[in-house]
Design a protein around this motif. Structure first.
Motif, PDB file in Angstrom:
ATOM      1  N   LEU A  10       0.804  -1.215   0.000  1.00 38.65           N
ATOM      2  CA  LEU A  10       0.000   0.000   0.000  1.00 38.65           C
ATOM      3  C   LEU A  10       0.839   1.268   0.000  1.00 38.65           C
ATOM      4  CD1 LEU A  10      -2.876   1.082   0.055  1.00 38.65           C
ATOM      5  CD2 LEU A  10      -2.757   1.048   2.542  1.00 38.65           C
ATOM      6  N   PRO A  11       1.892   1.383   0.814  1.00 34.98           N
ATOM      7  CA  PRO A  11       2.689   2.619   0.747  1.00 34.98           C
ATOM      8  C   PRO A  11       3.284   2.869  -0.636  1.00 34.98           C
ATOM      9  CG  PRO A  11       3.245   1.396   2.728  1.00 34.98           C
ATOM     10  CD  PRO A  11       2.361   0.526   1.899  1.00 34.98           C
ATOM     11  N   ALA A  12       3.765   1.823  -1.287  1.00 41.78           N
ATOM     12  CA  ALA A  12       4.340   1.991  -2.624  1.00 41.78           C
ATOM     13  C   ALA A  12       3.275   2.396  -3.631  1.00 41.78           C
ATOM     14  CB  ALA A  12       5.029   0.706  -3.069  1.00 41.78           C
ATOM     15  N   LEU A  62       9.221   3.547 -10.388  1.00 47.25           N
ATOM     16  CA  LEU A  62      10.014   2.922  -9.340  1.00 47.25           C
ATOM     17  C   LEU A  62       9.123   2.383  -8.216  1.00 47.25           C
ATOM     18  CD1 LEU A  62      12.930   2.374  -8.356  1.00 47.25           C
ATOM     19  CD2 LEU A  62      12.755   4.531  -7.121  1.00 47.25           C
ATOM     20  N   CYS A  63       8.140   3.169  -7.800  1.00 50.97           N
ATOM     21  CA  CYS A  63       7.234   2.714  -6.737  1.00 50.97           C
ATOM     22  C   CYS A  63       6.353   1.564  -7.203  1.00 50.97           C
ATOM     23  CB  CYS A  63       6.371   3.870  -6.253  1.00 50.97           C
ATOM     24  SG  CYS A  63       7.289   5.088  -5.314  1.00 50.97           S
ATOM     25  N   LEU A  64       5.919   1.598  -8.457  1.00 49.68           N
ATOM     26  CA  LEU A  64       5.147   0.467  -8.973  1.00 49.68           C
ATOM     27  C   LEU A  64       6.003  -0.799  -9.040  1.00 49.68           C
ATOM     28  CD1 LEU A  64       2.868   1.813 -11.831  1.00 49.68           C
ATOM     29  CD2 LEU A  64       2.188   0.806  -9.666  1.00 49.68           C
ATOM     30  N   PHE A  68       5.127  -4.261  -7.146  1.00 48.13           N
ATOM     31  CA  PHE A  68       5.052  -5.560  -7.829  1.00 48.13           C
ATOM     32  C   PHE A  68       6.066  -6.540  -7.247  1.00 48.13           C
ATOM     33  CE2 PHE A  68       2.491  -3.542 -11.109  1.00 48.13           C
ATOM     34  CZ  PHE A  68       1.616  -4.575 -11.432  1.00 48.13           C
ATOM     35  N   TRP A  69       7.260  -6.050  -6.906  1.00 47.27           N
ATOM     36  CA  TRP A  69       8.264  -6.928  -6.318  1.00 47.27           C
ATOM     37  C   TRP A  69       7.784  -7.453  -4.959  1.00 47.27           C
ATOM     38  CZ3 TRP A  69      12.239  -9.727  -7.612  1.00 47.27           C
ATOM     39  CH2 TRP A  69      13.055 -10.231  -6.603  1.00 47.27           C
ATOM     40  N   THR A  70       7.113  -6.604  -4.205  1.00 52.97           N
ATOM     41  CA  THR A  70       6.609  -7.009  -2.896  1.00 52.97           C
ATOM     42  C   THR A  70       5.554  -8.096  -3.022  1.00 52.97           C
ATOM     43  OG1 THR A  70       7.011  -4.789  -2.043  1.00 52.97           O
ATOM     44  CG2 THR A  70       5.530  -6.169  -0.775  1.00 52.97           C
ATOM     45  N   LEU A  71       4.681  -7.991  -4.017  1.00 50.32           N
ATOM     46  CA  LEU A  71       3.578  -8.943  -4.126  1.00 50.32           C
ATOM     47  C   LEU A  71       3.835 -10.117  -5.067  1.00 50.32           C
ATOM     48  CD1 LEU A  71       0.486  -6.595  -4.065  1.00 50.32           C
ATOM     49  CD2 LEU A  71       1.412  -7.993  -2.245  1.00 50.32           C
ATOM     50  N   TYR A  72       4.786 -10.000  -5.962  1.00 49.31           N
ATOM     51  CA  TYR A  72       5.047 -11.091  -6.900  1.00 49.31           C
ATOM     52  C   TYR A  72       6.460 -11.656  -6.793  1.00 49.31           C
ATOM     53  CZ  TYR A  72       0.714 -10.277  -9.431  1.00 49.31           C
ATOM     54  OH  TYR A  72      -0.604 -10.168  -9.780  1.00 49.31           O
ATOM     55  N   ARG A  95      -5.035  -7.842  -6.769  1.00 47.18           N
ATOM     56  CA  ARG A  95      -6.094  -7.185  -7.534  1.00 47.18           C
ATOM     57  C   ARG A  95      -6.050  -5.663  -7.355  1.00 47.18           C
ATOM     58  NH1 ARG A  95     -10.774 -10.336  -5.499  1.00 47.18           N
ATOM     59  NH2 ARG A  95     -10.113 -12.394  -6.073  1.00 47.18           N
ATOM     60  N   TRP A  96      -5.867  -5.202  -6.110  1.00 41.71           N
ATOM     61  CA  TRP A  96      -5.777  -3.769  -5.847  1.00 41.71           C
ATOM     62  C   TRP A  96      -4.568  -3.163  -6.550  1.00 41.71           C
ATOM     63  CZ3 TRP A  96      -9.373  -0.606  -4.590  1.00 41.71           C
ATOM     64  CH2 TRP A  96     -10.444  -1.024  -3.823  1.00 41.71           C
ATOM     65  N   LEU A  97      -3.477  -3.916  -6.586  1.00 42.01           N
ATOM     66  CA  LEU A  97      -2.285  -3.420  -7.270  1.00 42.01           C
ATOM     67  C   LEU A  97      -2.553  -3.239  -8.759  1.00 42.01           C
ATOM     68  CD1 LEU A  97       0.706  -2.658  -7.336  1.00 42.01           C
ATOM     69  CD2 LEU A  97       1.223  -5.095  -7.562  1.00 42.01           C
TER      70      LEU A  97
END
Length: 118
Positions: A10-12, A62-64, A68-72, A95-97
């Motif tokens: 969420l922060p990213a 960069l934040c995206l 993506f790195w955090t969730l995938y 899904r939110w991402l």
């Protein structure tokens, strides 16, 4: 096997959304303000932020990438100690991402596509 809460991206995503708004502030914000009935000569000064657009776009991407790195990325499902993330929470966050990514892409492409509408 223990279940861990999913890592928060969420922060990213929030920073990416704010950076995307910053990248499109020269085009989106004046249009939104005019649609809301707010006008004034100061709106024309928002185009001065156009020089900052590449920096905002870079911060957005960069934040995206971080989200993506955090969730995938590696370790998003299970850790080395055997604790795993709840799959439903992970699916919901993914899904939110993707929803945030779609909105951010629209904001980033708006300055280039606005010419077709005018």
């Amino acid at each position: 096997m223990t279940t861990l809460p999913a890592k928060s991206s969420l922060p990213a995503m929030i920073v990416a959304l704010l950076a995307a708004i910053g990248a499109s502030v020269c085009c989106v914000v004046p249009l939104v303000l005019v649609l809301l009935g707010i006008s004034g000569a100061w709106i024309a000064h928002l185009t001065a932020l156009d020089a900052w657009r590449p920096w905002f776009v870079a911060a957005t991407l960069l934040c995206l990438a971080l989200a993506f790195w955090t969730l995938y990325g590696r370790g998003s499902r299970c850790r080395t100690d055997g604790a795993c993330v709840d799959p439903l929470a992970l699916r919901r966050r993914r899904r939110w991402l993707w929803l945030a990514t779609a909105l951010i892409v629209l904001l980033l492409l708006f300055p280039y596509a606005v010419g077709w509408f005018l």
